[in-house]
Design an enzyme around this catalytic site. Sequence first.
Site, mmCIF file in Angstrom:
data_model
loop_
_atom_site.group_PDB
_atom_site.id
_atom_site.type_symbol
_atom_site.label_atom_id
_atom_site.label_comp_id
_atom_site.label_asym_id
_atom_site.label_seq_id
_atom_site.Cartn_x
_atom_site.Cartn_y
_atom_site.Cartn_z
ATOM 1 N N ARG A 116 0.851 -1.198 0.000
ATOM 2 C CA ARG A 116 0.000 0.000 0.000
ATOM 3 C C ARG A 116 0.884 1.245 0.000
ATOM 4 O O ARG A 116 1.648 1.462 0.944
ATOM 5 C CB ARG A 116 -0.893 -0.001 1.237
ATOM 6 C CG ARG A 116 -1.870 1.180 1.331
ATOM 7 C CD ARG A 116 -2.686 1.053 2.620
ATOM 8 N NE ARG A 116 -3.400 -0.224 2.679
ATOM 9 C CZ ARG A 116 -3.921 -0.735 3.802
ATOM 10 N NH1 ARG A 116 -3.804 -0.087 4.948
ATOM 11 N NH2 ARG A 116 -4.559 -1.894 3.763
ATOM 12 N N HIS A 160 1.416 -2.199 5.657
ATOM 13 C CA HIS A 160 1.303 -2.526 4.232
ATOM 14 C C HIS A 160 2.339 -1.773 3.396
ATOM 15 O O HIS A 160 2.775 -2.268 2.355
ATOM 16 C CB HIS A 160 -0.093 -2.155 3.724
ATOM 17 C CG HIS A 160 -1.156 -3.140 4.084
ATOM 18 N ND1 HIS A 160 -1.476 -4.224 3.292
ATOM 19 C CD2 HIS A 160 -1.995 -3.197 5.144
ATOM 20 C CE1 HIS A 160 -2.471 -4.902 3.845
ATOM 21 N NE2 HIS A 160 -2.806 -4.299 4.975
ATOM 22 N N ASP A 167 -3.889 -8.419 2.804
ATOM 23 C CA ASP A 167 -5.254 -8.609 3.294
ATOM 24 C C ASP A 167 -5.924 -9.614 2.358
ATOM 25 O O ASP A 167 -5.925 -9.419 1.131
ATOM 26 C CB ASP A 167 -6.037 -7.297 3.267
ATOM 27 C CG ASP A 167 -5.503 -6.281 4.261
ATOM 28 O OD1 ASP A 167 -4.892 -6.678 5.265
ATOM 29 O OD2 ASP A 167 -5.713 -5.076 4.028
ATOM 30 N N GLU A 229 -8.083 -7.820 12.972
ATOM 31 C CA GLU A 229 -8.600 -7.994 11.616
ATOM 32 C C GLU A 229 -8.295 -9.405 11.132
ATOM 33 O O GLU A 229 -7.131 -9.752 10.892
ATOM 34 C CB GLU A 229 -7.955 -6.967 10.665
ATOM 35 C CG GLU A 229 -8.247 -5.526 11.055
ATOM 36 C CD GLU A 229 -7.491 -4.500 10.221
ATOM 37 O OE1 GLU A 229 -7.850 -3.310 10.285
ATOM 38 O OE2 GLU A 229 -6.534 -4.888 9.499
ATOM 39 N N HIS A 232 -5.863 -9.779 7.913
ATOM 40 C CA HIS A 232 -4.596 -9.035 7.829
ATOM 41 C C HIS A 232 -3.428 -9.905 8.289
ATOM 42 O O HIS A 232 -3.400 -10.373 9.426
ATOM 43 C CB HIS A 232 -4.722 -7.785 8.714
ATOM 44 C CG HIS A 232 -3.518 -6.913 8.760
ATOM 45 N ND1 HIS A 232 -3.530 -5.623 8.290
ATOM 46 C CD2 HIS A 232 -2.273 -7.105 9.249
ATOM 47 C CE1 HIS A 232 -2.342 -5.075 8.493
ATOM 48 N NE2 HIS A 232 -1.562 -5.969 9.067
#
Length: 250
Positions: A116, A160, A167, A229, A232
């Site tokens: 990311r 990320h 994810d 999460e 993740h």
Amino acid sequence: MPNTRPVDQGTITTGLRAAICLAALLLATHAKADSAPILSPAKTAAEAGLVDIRQLVPDIAEDIKYAGSDNFVGAPVDGYLAPKCLLLRAAAEALARVEHDLRPQHLRLQLFDCYRPARAVKHFVRWAGDLADQRTKATHYPELDKRALLGDYIAPVSGHSRGATADLTLLRCNADDTHCAPLDMGTDFDYFGTRANTDSAQVTPAQHANRMLLKAAMEREGFRNYAMEWWHFSLMPAPMPDVIYDVPVQ
């Protein structure tokens, strides 16, 4: 009777020196952990050492959420110019091994996000600060005030951006692997709330078992789950733990 033998001053000096060294080491380690990551000067994925997972698994299932509008921001996110999963090679190779290990069980991965860009994280922070924008509340944070999202859910630096986090979810395929469908994990991807916690007691036993199946598959290849999460996972140890990247996904 108390021991009245004189204490060896050399012992005190040696012990004190060892304690000082230990304290200094702990302080240095703490400072390193708290220090801001270094932003890589890389301008392209190749310069950053990021590879497309499809170079290793050409038919891996992808639904890269931030390249489109089906996400909590409700719009394409800064830095996502194509729906691709990029990762540092060590992470990409580990993820490819997970996929190949799953296939004999008629299971597959489906990827939502991988590397990311740092600019995407800034986009998330700006969105979280815009309290007037509540378009995705019903889907992504129905039980939370938007002001609660900054911190545990949206941080100014994301793992990320280090290039070794993904994810994802699991797909179950039919006997001849011609059709695959997502397993029921109890929430959608990017659901902000305790129901998304990996070990949440709010989901059914079957949903929890699906989460554990994903977690076990990822852990076998060195990935660690983020407990808040279920989707993740980060490769540990991280290949480049002190570096983040801001090259676009394209």
